[in-house]
Motif scaffolding. Sequence first.
Motif, short mmCIF file in Angstrom:
data_model
loop_
_atom_site.label_atom_id
_atom_site.label_comp_id
_atom_site.label_asym_id
_atom_site.label_seq_id
_atom_site.Cartn_x
_atom_site.Cartn_y
_atom_site.Cartn_z
N LYS A 257 45.57 56.35 57.98
CA LYS A 257 46.59 55.74 58.72
C LYS A 257 46.10 54.84 59.89
CE LYS A 257 50.86 56.72 57.59
NZ LYS A 257 51.56 55.77 56.71
N HIS B 209 45.24 51.88 57.94
CA HIS B 209 46.46 51.05 57.40
C HIS B 209 47.24 50.11 58.45
CE1 HIS B 209 50.47 50.94 55.68
NE2 HIS B 209 50.81 51.61 56.56
N HIS C 199 46.04 46.91 53.34
CA HIS C 199 47.14 47.87 54.18
C HIS C 199 47.98 48.78 53.04
CE1 HIS C 199 50.53 48.23 56.79
NE2 HIS C 199 51.45 47.79 55.93
N ASP D 59 47.48 52.88 52.82
CA ASP D 59 48.80 53.68 52.82
C ASP D 59 48.97 54.78 51.59
OD1 ASP D 59 51.00 54.39 54.58
OD2 ASP D 59 52.34 53.09 53.32
FE LIG Z 1 53.03 51.81 56.86
#
Ligand SMILES: [Fe+2]
Length: 175
Positions: A47, A50, A62, A66
Amino acid sequence: MAVSQTKTAKTAQYQSRINIPAEKRTQLIGMLNQHLADTLDLYTQVKQAHWNVKGMNFYQLHLLFDELATEVLGFVDLLAERATTLGGIAQGTARMAAEASALPEYPLGAVEGREHVEALVERYGQYSSRIRTAIDDSDSLGDKDTADLYTEISRAVDMRLWFLEAHLQSSATLD
Ligand SMILES: [Fe+2]
């Protein structure tokens, strides 16, 4: 009645009619809680990537990161619920994970896509190695169901390692 603090260790367990001897369940629960910590740590690190990745490949990375994080969160639930299935107490708070995880902390200086991909390749590599070892360890403790759970995670992690490593590979990196 609340469980006493001394019984909230990684290997505390309830009685169960699951016909795996208690001492083997103790070891299995300890393993599962160790990997639960590793997996929660990996989830937050993916994360982190991300949210913070920059550069011309921003959008595809990105989205990829995720997708990876969502998958890892599924592993968290599998591991925690196998520990409780075996009569254990899942040790799954952020603080517990931070204290117990075997993975290195995420490099906070990572900015460009390549830096995040390299950081995740390193961590997925370590994680996949630990999970693969757990397949044989749980099998040798007489629990083929836990070995199967680890095998399921291992197969998915290997594929994701390919997804990540493919970003760094070219004809120049062929052995
Ligand atoms: Fe997100």
